[in-house]
Design a protein around this motif. Structure first.
Motif, PDB file in Angstrom:
ATOM      1  N   UNK A  79       0.809  -1.216   0.000  1.00 35.89           N
ATOM      2  CA  UNK A  79       0.000   0.000   0.000  1.00 35.89           C
ATOM      3  C   UNK A  79       0.842   1.266   0.000  1.00 35.89           C
ATOM      4  N   UNK A  80       2.115   1.137   0.398  1.00 33.03           N
ATOM      5  CA  UNK A  80       2.997   2.306   0.445  1.00 33.03           C
ATOM      6  C   UNK A  80       3.471   2.746  -0.933  1.00 33.03           C
ATOM      7  N   UNK A  81       3.051   2.019  -1.975  1.00 30.66           N
ATOM      8  CA  UNK A  81       3.329   2.496  -3.334  1.00 30.66           C
ATOM      9  C   UNK A  81       2.656   3.847  -3.583  1.00 30.66           C
ATOM     10  N   UNK A  82       1.596   4.125  -2.822  1.00 30.97           N
ATOM     11  CA  UNK A  82       0.885   5.394  -2.974  1.00 30.97           C
ATOM     12  C   UNK A  82       1.772   6.580  -2.565  1.00 30.97           C
ATOM     13  N   UNK A  83       2.810   6.319  -1.771  1.00 33.23           N
ATOM     14  CA  UNK A  83       3.712   7.409  -1.379  1.00 33.23           C
ATOM     15  C   UNK A  83       4.362   8.052  -2.604  1.00 33.23           C
ATOM     16  N   UNK A  84       4.752   7.218  -3.561  1.00 37.67           N
ATOM     17  CA  UNK A  84       5.366   7.755  -4.786  1.00 37.67           C
ATOM     18  C   UNK A  84       4.372   8.650  -5.518  1.00 37.67           C
ATOM     19  N   UNK A  85       3.117   8.205  -5.608  1.00 35.06           N
ATOM     20  CA  UNK A  85       2.097   8.976  -6.312  1.00 35.06           C
ATOM     21  C   UNK A  85       1.835  10.312  -5.624  1.00 35.06           C
ATOM     22  N   UNK A  86       1.753  10.294  -4.300  1.00 35.26           N
ATOM     23  CA  UNK A  86       1.468  11.531  -3.560  1.00 35.26           C
ATOM     24  C   UNK A  86       2.583  12.556  -3.762  1.00 35.26           C
ATOM     25  N   UNK A  87       3.821  12.105  -3.616  1.00 35.23           N
ATOM     26  CA  UNK A  87       4.953  13.026  -3.794  1.00 35.23           C
ATOM     27  C   UNK A  87       5.006  13.569  -5.210  1.00 35.23           C
ATOM     28  N   UNK A  88       4.858  12.714  -6.203  1.00 32.51           N
ATOM     29  CA  UNK A  88       4.914  13.157  -7.601  1.00 32.51           C
ATOM     30  C   UNK A  88       3.813  14.166  -7.896  1.00 32.51           C
ATOM     31  N   UNK A  89       2.611  13.863  -7.415  1.00 32.54           N
ATOM     32  CA  UNK A  89       1.478  14.764  -7.633  1.00 32.54           C
ATOM     33  C   UNK A  89       1.747  16.128  -7.008  1.00 32.54           C
ATOM     34  N   UNK A  90       2.181  16.140  -5.743  1.00 30.18           N
ATOM     35  CA  UNK A  90       2.353  17.399  -5.024  1.00 30.18           C
ATOM     36  C   UNK A  90       3.503  18.228  -5.588  1.00 30.18           C
ATOM     37  N   UNK A  91       4.594  17.582  -5.980  1.00 26.83           N
ATOM     38  CA  UNK A  91       5.713  18.332  -6.556  1.00 26.83           C
ATOM     39  C   UNK A  91       5.295  18.992  -7.860  1.00 26.83           C
ATOM     40  N   UNK A  92       4.576  18.281  -8.714  1.00 26.99           N
ATOM     41  CA  UNK A  92       4.148  18.848  -9.991  1.00 26.99           C
ATOM     42  C   UNK A  92       3.089  19.928  -9.798  1.00 26.99           C
ATOM     43  N   UNK A  93       2.168  19.700  -8.857  1.00 27.06           N
ATOM     44  CA  UNK A  93       1.156  20.718  -8.549  1.00 27.06           C
ATOM     45  C   UNK A  93       1.817  22.003  -8.078  1.00 27.06           C
ATOM     46  N   UNK A  94       2.758  21.866  -7.150  1.00 27.46           N
ATOM     47  CA  UNK A  94       3.467  23.027  -6.626  1.00 27.46           C
ATOM     48  C   UNK A  94       4.274  23.723  -7.716  1.00 27.46           C
ATOM     49  N   UNK A  95       4.956  22.946  -8.548  1.00 29.63           N
ATOM     50  CA  UNK A  95       5.788  23.532  -9.606  1.00 29.63           C
ATOM     51  C   UNK A  95       4.947  24.323 -10.591  1.00 29.63           C
ATOM     52  N   UNK A  96       3.776  23.807 -10.936  1.00 31.13           N
ATOM     53  CA  UNK A  96       2.923  24.505 -11.894  1.00 31.13           C
ATOM     54  C   UNK A  96       2.416  25.820 -11.315  1.00 31.13           C
ATOM     55  N   UNK A  97       1.936  25.803 -10.076  1.00 30.30           N
ATOM     56  CA  UNK A  97       1.496  27.048  -9.443  1.00 30.30           C
ATOM     57  C   UNK A  97       2.649  28.030  -9.319  1.00 30.30           C
ATOM     58  N   UNK A  98       3.824  27.522  -8.954  1.00 28.63           N
ATOM     59  CA  UNK A  98       4.996  28.387  -8.847  1.00 28.63           C
ATOM     60  C   UNK A  98       5.384  28.986 -10.180  1.00 28.63           C
ATOM     61  N   UNK A  99       5.317  28.190 -11.250  1.00 28.15           N
ATOM     62  CA  UNK A  99       5.639  28.698 -12.582  1.00 28.15           C
ATOM     63  C   UNK A  99       4.691  29.818 -12.991  1.00 28.15           C
ATOM     64  N   UNK A 100       3.400  29.619 -12.734  1.00 28.37           N
ATOM     65  CA  UNK A 100       2.410  30.642 -13.088  1.00 28.37           C
ATOM     66  C   UNK A 100       2.710  31.930 -12.326  1.00 28.37           C
ATOM     67  N   UNK A 101       2.950  31.819 -11.017  1.00 31.56           N
ATOM     68  CA  UNK A 101       3.223  32.999 -10.214  1.00 31.56           C
ATOM     69  C   UNK A 101       4.498  33.707 -10.619  1.00 31.56           C
ATOM     70  N   UNK A 102       5.565  32.946 -10.812  1.00 35.35           N
ATOM     71  CA  UNK A 102       6.843  33.554 -11.159  1.00 35.35           C
ATOM     72  C   UNK A 102       6.797  34.223 -12.524  1.00 35.35           C
ATOM     73  N   UNK A 103       6.190  33.560 -13.506  1.00 37.06           N
ATOM     74  CA  UNK A 103       6.101  34.166 -14.833  1.00 37.06           C
ATOM     75  C   UNK A 103       5.260  35.432 -14.808  1.00 37.06           C
ATOM     76  N   UNK A 104       4.167  35.402 -14.039  1.00 29.15           N
ATOM     77  CA  UNK A 104       3.319  36.590 -13.943  1.00 29.15           C
ATOM     78  C   UNK A 104       4.086  37.755 -13.328  1.00 29.15           C
ATOM     79  N   UNK A 105       4.816  37.499 -12.257  1.00 30.37           N
ATOM     80  CA  UNK A 105       5.600  38.567 -11.623  1.00 30.37           C
ATOM     81  C   UNK A 105       6.657  39.104 -12.593  1.00 30.37           C
ATOM     82  N   UNK A 106       7.385  38.189 -13.236  1.00 28.88           N
ATOM     83  CA  UNK A 106       8.449  38.609 -14.157  1.00 28.88           C
ATOM     84  C   UNK A 106       7.888  39.445 -15.299  1.00 28.88           C
ATOM     85  N   UNK A 107       6.748  39.024 -15.852  1.00 30.73           N
ATOM     86  CA  UNK A 107       6.138  39.763 -16.953  1.00 30.73           C
ATOM     87  C   UNK A 107       5.549  41.091 -16.500  1.00 30.73           C
TER      88      UNK A 107
END
Length: 415
Positions: A309-337
């Motif tokens: 059942x701990x295989x779900x740990x990989x999914x949770x981490x991957x999901x959260x890192x990508x979710x965070x990166x996408x929100x961060x990209x949107x924010x950073x690009x908006x500020x830079x622009x």
């Protein structure tokens, strides 16, 4: 209004060009190494070289590209880049049909197409503020991130189906067609795209210094770059070890392994879909800060993945890192622009690409070296601890005290 970006016909054309280009590029992410392995019988070292050449141009040409983009019409740069990639990638199936394809040719195509992509990326982020009003930048960037994430998620699946139907070399043609379609969509945009006057141009090295200098003087831009560089260094190492970790260390079945590897794409897609709503609800700056400080605890789950059942740990981490990166990209690009003058935006974007994307091949190399020395699971602990601490530079920036980026005069903080 921030919700009307899809009512802008030129933005829709721009978004369509992204869809065509990103889908084609993500199909080739699977098809290009398959051509090397299935057709040319390439070994691991050759496949690794091929992968590194696709991003090597960010280190070599990232800084000059920003200067040159500032001197030219941005839409024209993107169109020429798309047409160059169409010609280069389209040569692969032609050469295969003629019996002329070699691993050396594939490497040259990967390097040159990657160079064209650098210009495309820098011009892309520089052009958006000309298409949409400043209050719509967050929503526009979020829509573009949705397209990127959806293409990242679906491209390999589409590519795999095409490889089954028509073979690896002919599947590469889909990438070339995507680049051509992108150029055609861009050609229909009506918004004028004016270059700088010739009298305003300066020597190349001076332009590079100005771009790096502007990035350094803005404390938030500087800390964004530092945080993203640490994040990309760590995550690139994790991505390079993920298949090996799940297959050889955790010993998962191929079906489950493949399913777990898609969770990062799903996280990015959810991040893109939620960015517009979150920015309107809490403010773009708070959204960016929330994404940065929410993800660290989840990073430490992945190394604990097991074949139960701990295989779900990989999914949770991957999901959260990508979710965070996408929100961060949107924010950073908006500020830079928002805060960067239009005549400087290409140089600043080029500087950011150089500093942030330049860490990716280094991270992949670091991951391999760590795994060889201390083992794969231990290497993941080290890399993901680095990713968990990537938010630390932002503690020394104005970001925790901000709400929104759309009032440029108030949020700029010079050191």
């Amino acid at each position: 209004m921030t919700t009307g970006v899809l009512r802008n016909p030129d933005f829709l054309r721009f978004l369509s060009s992204h869809l065509a280009s990103e889908l084609g590029a993500n199909i080739s992410r699977l098809a290009l190494p398959l051509v090397a392995v299935m057709v040319l019988r390439a070994g691991p070292a050759e496949v690794g070289l091929l992968a590194s050449l696709q991003t090597a141009a960010y280190l070599v040409i990232g800084l000059p590209a920003g200067v040159w983009v500032d001197r030219m019409r941005r839409r024209r740069v993107m169109m020429v880049s798309d047409l160059v990639r169409f010609a280069l990638i389209g040569s692969v199936p032609v050469a295969a049909e003629l019996g002329l394809l070699s691993i050396q040719m594939l490497c040259v195509v990967a390097l040159l197409a990657g160079t064209a992509q650098v210009f495309n990326d820098v011009a892309d982020q520089t052009y958006l503020p000309r298409l949409v009003a400043s209050p719509q930048l967050t929503d526009g960037n979020a829509k573009l991130e949705v397209v990127r994430s959806a293409s990242f998620l679906s491209g390999p699946a589409v590519g795999g189906a095409l490889v089954e139907l028509v073979g690896a070399t002919r599947t590469i043609a889909a990438t070339a067609i995507g680049a051509l379609a992108s150029a055609l969509f861009l050609s229909t945009i009506k918004t004028p795209d004016e270059p700088r006057r010739s009298s305003e141009r300066q020597p190349l090295l001076q332009g590079i210094r100005e771009g790096l200098g502007y990035l350094w003087r803005d404390r938030l831009l500087r800390m964004f770059a530092a945080s993203s560089a640490v994040s990309n260094l760590s995550v690139s190492g994790v991505l390079g070890l993920s298949v090996l970790f799940l297959a050889d260390v955790v010993e998962l079945e191929p079906g489950l392994l493949g399913a777990l590897l898609t969770t990062g794409g799903i996280g990015g897609l959810v991040g893109g879909l939620s960015a517009g709503w979150l920015s309107r609800r809490v403010g773009t700056a708070r959204m960016t800060w929330l994404a940065a400080v929410t993800v660290p605890p989840f990073c430490l789950l992945l190394p604990m993945t097991q074949a139960d059942w701990r295989a779900v740990f990989f999914a949770i981490t991957s999901f959260m890192i990508s979710w965070s990166a996408t929100l961060g990209n949107v924010g950073q690009m908006t500020y830079r622009q928002t805060v960067t003058p239009e005549h400087m935006l290409g140089r600043v974007n080029g500087s950011v690409r150089f500093l942030v994307w330049g860490t990716m091949p280094l991270g992949a190399l670091l991951g391999g070296l760590l795994a060889a020395q201390v083992g794969v699971r231990q290497a993941l602990w080290i890399l993901l601890t680095g990713r968990a601490l990537a938010f630390v530079p932002l503690l020394f920036s104005p970001l925790p005290r901000m709400r929104a980026f759309d009032e440029a005069g108030e949020v700029q903080a010079r050191s």
